[in-house]
Design an enzyme around this catalytic site. Structure first.
Site, short mmCIF file in Angstrom:
data_model
loop_
_atom_site.label_atom_id
_atom_site.label_comp_id
_atom_site.label_asym_id
_atom_site.label_seq_id
_atom_site.Cartn_x
_atom_site.Cartn_y
_atom_site.Cartn_z
N ALA A 19 11.35 1.24 1.08
CA ALA A 19 9.56 1.16 0.96
C ALA A 19 9.38 2.29 2.64
O ALA A 19 10.71 2.76 2.82
CB ALA A 19 9.27 -0.10 2.16
N CYS A 20 8.71 2.34 2.91
CA CYS A 20 8.17 3.26 3.76
C CYS A 20 9.19 3.46 5.06
O CYS A 20 10.23 2.55 5.18
CB CYS A 20 7.00 2.80 5.19
SG CYS A 20 5.84 2.84 3.77
N GLY A 21 9.13 4.82 5.55
CA GLY A 21 10.70 4.88 6.72
C GLY A 21 9.46 5.26 7.83
O GLY A 21 8.85 6.47 8.24
N GLN A 229 7.14 8.04 7.20
CA GLN A 229 6.57 8.21 5.48
C GLN A 229 6.51 7.01 5.14
O GLN A 229 7.38 6.14 4.66
CB GLN A 229 8.56 9.03 5.69
CG GLN A 229 8.49 9.22 4.29
CD GLN A 229 7.96 10.20 3.09
OE1 GLN A 229 7.87 11.72 3.57
NE2 GLN A 229 6.65 10.02 2.60
N ASN A 251 6.43 -0.16 9.06
CA ASN A 251 7.28 0.09 6.80
C ASN A 251 7.40 -2.31 6.34
O ASN A 251 7.85 -2.70 7.10
CB ASN A 251 8.76 0.19 7.19
CG ASN A 251 9.49 -0.07 5.76
OD1 ASN A 251 8.89 -0.03 5.12
ND2 ASN A 251 11.04 -0.54 5.71
#
Length: 449
Positions: A19-21, A229, A251
């Site tokens: 997943a997202c950072g 991100q 995240n």
């Protein structure tokens, strides 16, 4: 070892992404520098693999950075415009404006009228220098006009920065309400604060400093930088939904989202606080209806913080540790959670959150620990927190501590006091500010079958 999922048709597990950072870079001393920004930009760039990307190779699900307002940078911008105003008192509105001229002018007028209603004025509009070649075709076709409202205070403005942040919050809520009424759907305020500013966009993380010239300027100095991100999982990518939001980068997924949103809406009629007085009704529509789960989480945190709680307190309320059946939880911390559960339901789901109000930077992980959060502390007080290790280039011999923020844990860097505060100490600070145990014993009745 778990059995590897086999390749099937067009699916190849070797291309799976997490997943997202998220994360932040800060210096414990609170001394601003361009180095902090550079390291944060480097860190988010190293997490490009955690983000979604379109077929054009440049349009991403979103990336961004939240920093303190760089005073030397904006002192120069004021001087260039011949404006004599103390930069320490300056507030910045980071605005995504419509490209259509009439709507663009209307949106600017709403900002100017909105701040004027609360003792402020727009000193100037600054067009943010952009390099649209850094954008892919899809992102470029939807790119807003990005401008900063440089906002000053009229005579008699409150000296207290928290009072100023509340005034900016009220002004922004008014602006947003009027923009909805006039159907200015392309108008969005990314940040509106006298402490922090957000640079974000619908791009891949390595392109962030290429797209925003400001982020490469040596005079852009900060002591805190939160980065994100995005990998879009529950909403389509858009410029407003890129992160960080106004307080946090997230995240994960909030599995209790609709219950949380409905509970916040239900309680709007009950909002009351001496800090807001008769203005409290202007806070209604707390949750942005078109927002993602992360945006809703940020809306809730913003309300708690602007109403007097620090962000550590707010994060503990929203993403509590597992405390109900664990005898090793300190009684004061247990009492805090027991009291807080009467005010706000947990925003549950796999989550790692990095956040800042411009004074502290913190991270919190959900009670199940289903999103990674690593950290390093160096001899000179640099603190790097992120979804992975190795996000910034730090010499191993300079690292004096490294570890992870575990399930239900927090990590806090207080740049005002120059402290890195670990999980138990951070929670004890919050839990002992008020007599929660006494309040629970005196006022709370537990019904059992």
């Amino acid at each position: 070892m778990a059995k590897q999922t086999p390749q099937r048709g067009l699916y190849d597990p070797s291309y799976e992404h997490d997943a997202c950072g998220i994360g932040f870079v800060t210096r414990r001393s609170g001394e601003p520098s361009h180095e902090i920004l550079t390291l944060a930009v480097q860190a988010v760039g190293h997490m490009a693999h955690r983000g979604g990307v379109a077929a054009d190779g440049k349009s991403g699900d979103g990336a961004g950075i939240l920093t303190q307002i760089p005073q030397a940078f904006f002192a120069r911008e004021l001087a260039r415009r011949g404006i004599a105003y103390p930069v320490a008192d300056l507030a910045i509105g980071m605005c995504f404006l419509p490209r259509v001229e009439a709507d663009h002018n209307t949106a600017q007028a709403l900002v100017e009228q909105g701040v004027a209603a609360y003792g402020m004025r727009v000193l100037a509009w600054r067009v943010v220098p952009l390099n649209e070649e850094a954008l892919g075709e899809s992102a470029r076709s939807t790119c807003p006009a990005i401008e900063q409202a440089l906002i000053g205070w009229d005579a008699g403005a409150p000296a207290d920065t928290m009072a100023r942040e509340r005034a900016l919050f009220l002004a922004r809520k008014q602006i947003e309400r009027q923009a909805r009424d006039q159907e200015l759907d392309e108008f969005y305020i990314a940040s509106f604060s006298s402490r922090t500013v957000v640079y974000k966009g619908l791009l891949i993380a390595p392109m962030l400093p290429v797209f925003y010239d400001d982020l490469r300027d040596p005079q852009y100095q900060t002591a805190i930088a939160v980065f994100h991100q995005r990998y879009s999982t529950n909403t389509l990518p858009s410029w407003p939904l890129a992160q960080p939001f106004r307080h946090l980068a997230h995240n994960g997924e909030i599995n209790t989202l609709w219950g949380n949103r409905n509970a916040m809406t239900m309680r709007e009629s009950l909002l009351a606080s001496p800090l807001w007085g008769d203005k409290v009704q202007r806070l209604q529509q707390v949750i942005w209806a078109k927002g993602s789960d992360s945006a809703s989480l940020d809306n809730a945190m913003e309300l708690l913080v602007r109403s007097g709680r620090d962000p550590v307190h707010a994060a503990m309320m929203m993403i509590p540790q597992a405390w109900e059946k664990y005898p090793d939880v300190h009684p004061d911390i247990r009492a805090f959670y027991e009291y807080s559960q009467c005010l706000l339901e947990p925003w549950d789901g796999p989550a790692a959150v990095a956040y800042s109000d411009g004074l502290v930077a913190g991270a919190v992980v959900d009670r199940n620990g289903l999103r990674p959060c690593r950290y390093k502390v160096t001899r000179d007080g640099l603190v790097v927190v992120g979804s992975e290790v190795g996000l910034v280039d730090v010499e191993p011999e300079d690292v004096i501590e490294s570890g992870k923020v575990g399930p239900g844990e927090v990590l806090v860097v207080d740049t005002v006091r120059g402290r890195v505060i670990r999980n138990r100490d951070a929670k004890m600070e919050v839990a002992t500010r008020r007599p929660y145990a006494s309040w629970v014993r005196r006022y709370m009745q537990t019904l059992v079958p």
